[in-house]
Design a protein around this motif. Structure first.
Motif, PDB file in Angstrom:
ATOM      1  N   LEU A 285      17.374   7.852  45.820  1.00  0.00           N
ATOM      2  CA  LEU A 285      17.772   8.285  44.479  1.00  0.00           C
ATOM      3  C   LEU A 285      18.991   9.211  44.552  1.00  0.00           C
ATOM      4  O   LEU A 285      19.914   9.116  43.725  1.00  0.00           O
ATOM      5  CB  LEU A 285      16.608   8.993  43.786  1.00  0.00           C
ATOM      6  CG  LEU A 285      15.400   8.107  43.449  1.00  0.00           C
ATOM      7  CD1 LEU A 285      14.259   8.955  42.899  1.00  0.00           C
ATOM      8  CD2 LEU A 285      15.771   7.022  42.448  1.00  0.00           C
ATOM      9  N   LYS A 286      19.002  10.090  45.529  1.00  0.00           N
ATOM     10  CA  LYS A 286      20.154  10.989  45.691  1.00  0.00           C
ATOM     11  C   LYS A 286      21.406  10.213  46.069  1.00  0.00           C
ATOM     12  O   LYS A 286      22.515  10.550  45.645  1.00  0.00           O
ATOM     13  CB  LYS A 286      19.838  12.043  46.749  1.00  0.00           C
ATOM     14  CG  LYS A 286      18.782  13.051  46.304  1.00  0.00           C
ATOM     15  CD  LYS A 286      18.359  13.958  47.455  1.00  0.00           C
ATOM     16  CE  LYS A 286      17.246  14.906  47.017  1.00  0.00           C
ATOM     17  NZ  LYS A 286      16.740  15.716  48.145  1.00  0.00           N
ATOM     18  N   LEU A 287      21.235   9.164  46.856  1.00  0.00           N
ATOM     19  CA  LEU A 287      22.357   8.313  47.234  1.00  0.00           C
ATOM     20  C   LEU A 287      22.957   7.638  45.999  1.00  0.00           C
ATOM     21  O   LEU A 287      24.183   7.591  45.833  1.00  0.00           O
ATOM     22  CB  LEU A 287      21.885   7.256  48.237  1.00  0.00           C
ATOM     23  CG  LEU A 287      22.944   6.291  48.785  1.00  0.00           C
ATOM     24  CD1 LEU A 287      23.964   7.044  49.648  1.00  0.00           C
ATOM     25  CD2 LEU A 287      22.274   5.182  49.608  1.00  0.00           C
ATOM     26  N   ILE A 288      22.086   7.158  45.123  1.00  0.00           N
ATOM     27  CA  ILE A 288      22.555   6.545  43.869  1.00  0.00           C
ATOM     28  C   ILE A 288      23.278   7.583  43.023  1.00  0.00           C
ATOM     29  O   ILE A 288      24.359   7.320  42.481  1.00  0.00           O
ATOM     30  CB  ILE A 288      21.367   5.945  43.096  1.00  0.00           C
ATOM     31  CG1 ILE A 288      20.711   4.820  43.898  1.00  0.00           C
ATOM     32  CG2 ILE A 288      21.822   5.420  41.735  1.00  0.00           C
ATOM     33  CD1 ILE A 288      19.381   4.347  43.325  1.00  0.00           C
ATOM     34  N   ARG A 289      22.689   8.765  42.914  1.00  0.00           N
ATOM     35  CA  ARG A 289      23.286   9.845  42.111  1.00  0.00           C
ATOM     36  C   ARG A 289      24.637  10.275  42.664  1.00  0.00           C
ATOM     37  O   ARG A 289      25.636  10.331  41.930  1.00  0.00           O
ATOM     38  CB  ARG A 289      22.336  11.049  42.091  1.00  0.00           C
ATOM     39  CG  ARG A 289      22.857  12.255  41.326  1.00  0.00           C
ATOM     40  CD  ARG A 289      22.078  13.514  41.694  1.00  0.00           C
ATOM     41  NE  ARG A 289      22.267  13.871  43.108  1.00  0.00           N
ATOM     42  CZ  ARG A 289      21.510  14.766  43.760  1.00  0.00           C
ATOM     43  NH1 ARG A 289      20.505  15.376  43.143  1.00  0.00           N
ATOM     44  NH2 ARG A 289      21.763  15.041  45.035  1.00  0.00           N
TER      45      ARG A 289
ATOM     46  N   CYS B 203      10.574  11.433  40.710  1.00  0.00           N
ATOM     47  CA  CYS B 203      12.008  11.127  40.613  1.00  0.00           C
ATOM     48  C   CYS B 203      12.791  12.318  40.071  1.00  0.00           C
ATOM     49  O   CYS B 203      13.878  12.639  40.562  1.00  0.00           O
ATOM     50  CB  CYS B 203      12.231   9.907  39.712  1.00  0.00           C
ATOM     51  SG  CYS B 203      11.521   8.365  40.340  1.00  0.00           S
ATOM     52  N   LYS B 204      12.233  12.976  39.067  1.00  0.00           N
ATOM     53  CA  LYS B 204      12.903  14.146  38.473  1.00  0.00           C
ATOM     54  C   LYS B 204      13.073  15.248  39.529  1.00  0.00           C
ATOM     55  O   LYS B 204      14.135  15.876  39.622  1.00  0.00           O
ATOM     56  CB  LYS B 204      12.110  14.661  37.288  1.00  0.00           C
ATOM     57  CG  LYS B 204      12.169  13.776  36.049  1.00  0.00           C
ATOM     58  CD  LYS B 204      11.338  14.363  34.919  1.00  0.00           C
ATOM     59  CE  LYS B 204      11.438  13.519  33.663  1.00  0.00           C
ATOM     60  NZ  LYS B 204      10.576  14.041  32.559  1.00  0.00           N
ATOM     61  N   ASN B 205      12.029  15.478  40.303  1.00  0.00           N
ATOM     62  CA  ASN B 205      12.088  16.509  41.329  1.00  0.00           C
ATOM     63  C   ASN B 205      13.127  16.157  42.396  1.00  0.00           C
ATOM     64  O   ASN B 205      13.873  17.028  42.884  1.00  0.00           O
ATOM     65  CB  ASN B 205      10.722  16.689  41.986  1.00  0.00           C
ATOM     66  CG  ASN B 205       9.723  17.335  41.049  1.00  0.00           C
ATOM     67  OD1 ASN B 205      10.086  18.028  40.105  1.00  0.00           O
ATOM     68  ND2 ASN B 205       8.435  17.114  41.287  1.00  0.00           N
ATOM     69  N   ALA B 206      13.208  14.875  42.734  1.00  0.00           N
ATOM     70  CA  ALA B 206      14.166  14.444  43.748  1.00  0.00           C
ATOM     71  C   ALA B 206      15.604  14.602  43.278  1.00  0.00           C
ATOM     72  O   ALA B 206      16.491  14.893  44.077  1.00  0.00           O
ATOM     73  CB  ALA B 206      13.893  12.979  44.120  1.00  0.00           C
ATOM     74  N   LEU B 207      15.810  14.424  41.978  1.00  0.00           N
ATOM     75  CA  LEU B 207      17.174  14.417  41.444  1.00  0.00           C
ATOM     76  C   LEU B 207      17.603  15.742  40.835  1.00  0.00           C
ATOM     77  O   LEU B 207      18.729  15.883  40.383  1.00  0.00           O
ATOM     78  CB  LEU B 207      17.304  13.307  40.389  1.00  0.00           C
ATOM     79  CG  LEU B 207      17.241  11.875  40.947  1.00  0.00           C
ATOM     80  CD1 LEU B 207      17.013  10.877  39.826  1.00  0.00           C
ATOM     81  CD2 LEU B 207      18.523  11.549  41.709  1.00  0.00           C
ATOM     82  N   SER B 208      16.693  16.715  40.822  1.00  0.00           N
ATOM     83  CA  SER B 208      17.022  18.002  40.195  1.00  0.00           C
ATOM     84  C   SER B 208      17.887  18.861  41.121  1.00  0.00           C
ATOM     85  O   SER B 208      17.927  18.638  42.328  1.00  0.00           O
ATOM     86  CB  SER B 208      15.740  18.749  39.851  1.00  0.00           C
ATOM     87  OG  SER B 208      15.001  19.037  41.033  1.00  0.00           O
TER      88      SER B 208
ATOM     89  N   ASN C   8      20.420  12.983  35.724  1.00  0.00           N
ATOM     90  CA  ASN C   8      21.639  13.265  36.493  1.00  0.00           C
ATOM     91  C   ASN C   8      22.392  11.989  36.867  1.00  0.00           C
ATOM     92  O   ASN C   8      22.844  11.813  38.004  1.00  0.00           O
ATOM     93  CB  ASN C   8      21.309  14.073  37.751  1.00  0.00           C
ATOM     94  CG  ASN C   8      20.933  15.504  37.416  1.00  0.00           C
ATOM     95  OD1 ASN C   8      21.418  16.071  36.442  1.00  0.00           O
ATOM     96  ND2 ASN C   8      20.055  16.089  38.212  1.00  0.00           N
ATOM     97  N   GLY C   9      22.501  11.091  35.885  1.00  0.00           N
ATOM     98  CA  GLY C   9      23.259   9.865  36.068  1.00  0.00           C
ATOM     99  C   GLY C   9      22.474   8.693  36.620  1.00  0.00           C
ATOM    100  O   GLY C   9      22.997   7.578  36.702  1.00  0.00           O
ATOM    101  N   VAL C  10      21.225   8.905  37.013  1.00  0.00           N
ATOM    102  CA  VAL C  10      20.394   7.832  37.565  1.00  0.00           C
ATOM    103  C   VAL C  10      19.385   7.376  36.507  1.00  0.00           C
ATOM    104  O   VAL C  10      18.564   8.175  36.052  1.00  0.00           O
ATOM    105  CB  VAL C  10      19.650   8.279  38.836  1.00  0.00           C
ATOM    106  CG1 VAL C  10      18.809   7.130  39.395  1.00  0.00           C
ATOM    107  CG2 VAL C  10      20.635   8.787  39.878  1.00  0.00           C
TER     108      VAL C  10
END
Length: 349
Positions: free
Chosen positions: A307-311, A344-349, A50-52
């Motif tokens: 990670l969400k902040l980066i995304r 990381c995948k779970n955080a960004l999904s 997702n862009g990260v």
């Protein structure tokens, strides 16, 4: 893959396997040709989520017996990660650098203890002193090698990693210290470019004259310098270096930043995002909880929020997995890095 007697992957086997991985003939005979998702997996790993861009640093595999560039690539492929901050030895030894007799796997923990101002036993101090004396002599030999080493082998290695689906975005050789010559510094930066990296990384030297020199040489070569820190990191830690040169930047260690006791750690990302070239992620505890390196999700580091902040803000720097917690019995560094990637995948999904 077949191994040679010295536990390194055979160069011929490695080059052949890399070529096969990207060969069109593999897909041409496959019944799934034309299925985009499956083809994407066949062509290699993908940890752009997702862009990260999630990457990994070589140091995460320090306990693995084979530390060659060929073996490191295999570890990364096994994790499913598609980007790496490559430390110096694998690439430089591939390019012909003399090998050191120092077992860095036993030295790294002692260096980390010292960096974090933990007390070393007399035996540990002696071991570290002996290792550093050997390394000093070895570094003189390496400096001589660097004077005439070609960039062609670095270019070759970068292409092999790229064809296998792994982008080398950072390079961290032992070439940027205050005892290294200007020629060595420039060599390390040119090697980074040859590998395909846009940045070199190093521990912050805590010397303004040296960060000015590094920034000037980096500007000349066309790379960024990402300064790494441990528990000495603060909100103003990098300010002098950043003011000295547009090439100077942050290789932020988010876990160490939390362990240092800095309040509102997400704010460092918000404030410095335009000067961060890469960020190490690990789960550490705050000082109140003991500063431990722990399995992800058990500490105080807001990895998921970072990670969400980066995304959400579309920041472009990679987040680098650095495995520092103790590998559980029965597991391996490769398996644990895969778990970190899944986190990381779970955080960004």
């Amino acid at each position: 893959m077949e191994k040679t007697n010295n536990s390194s992957v055979s160069r011929r086997q490695f080059l052949g396997a890399a070529a096969t991985l990207v060969s069109g003939s593999v897909l041409a005979s496959s019944p799934v040709f034309g299925a985009p998702a499956i083809i994407k997996n066949l062509l290699g790993p993908n940890s752009l989520i997702n862009g990260v861009q999630i990457g990994v640093i070589t140091y995460s595999f320090r306990e693995m017996p084979d530390q060659s560039a060929e073996a490191i690539l295999q570890y990364v492929l096994e994790t499913g990660i598609s980007a790496i901050e490559l430390m110096g030895d694998p690439a430089e030894i591939y390019a012909g650098k003399p090998k050191s007799t120092v077992d860095m796997r036993s030295v790294f923990p002692l260096m980390r203890k010292r960096n974090e101002k933990q007390e070393l036993t007399d035996e540990e101090k002696k071991k570290l002193e002996d290792a550093e004396a050997q390394m000093k002599s070895y570094n003189q030999e390496v400096a001589k090698w660097r004077q005439s080493a070609s960039m062609s082998k670095f270019e070759e290695l970068g292409k092999i990693y790229k064809k296998a689906g792994v982008k080398i975005y950072g390079f961290k050789p032992n070439a940027f210290g205050r005892n290294n010559s200007d020629a060595e510094i420039e060599f390390g930066m040119r090697a980074a470019k040859a590998l395909g990296a846009n940045q070199v990384t190093l521990e912050h030297p805590a010397n303004d004259e040296h960060t000015l020199k590094l920034g000037n040489i980096a500007q000349k070569v066309g790379v960024k310098v990402g300064y790494h820190g441990h528990e000495q990191q603060t909100y103003t830690f990098w300010d002098t270096a950043l003011a000295q040169s547009p090439a100077n930047a942050l290789n932020l260690d988010f876990g160490h930043f939390v362990a240092a006791g800095n309040p509102n750690p997400l704010d460092i990302i918000k404030q410095k995002h335009d000067r961060i070239v890469s960020m190490h992620i690990k789960d550490r505890q705050t000082p109140a909880h003991g500063k431990g390196n722990v399995v992800w999700g058990q500490g105080d580091t807001p990895i998921a929020d970072a990670l969400k902040l980066i995304r959400d803000n579309k920041y472009k720097f990679p987040a680098t997995i650095e495995l520092e917690y103790k590998v559980p019995e029965g597991s391996t560094p490769v398996a644990e890095v895969k778990k970190c990637l899944e986190y990381c995948k779970n955080a960004l999904s």
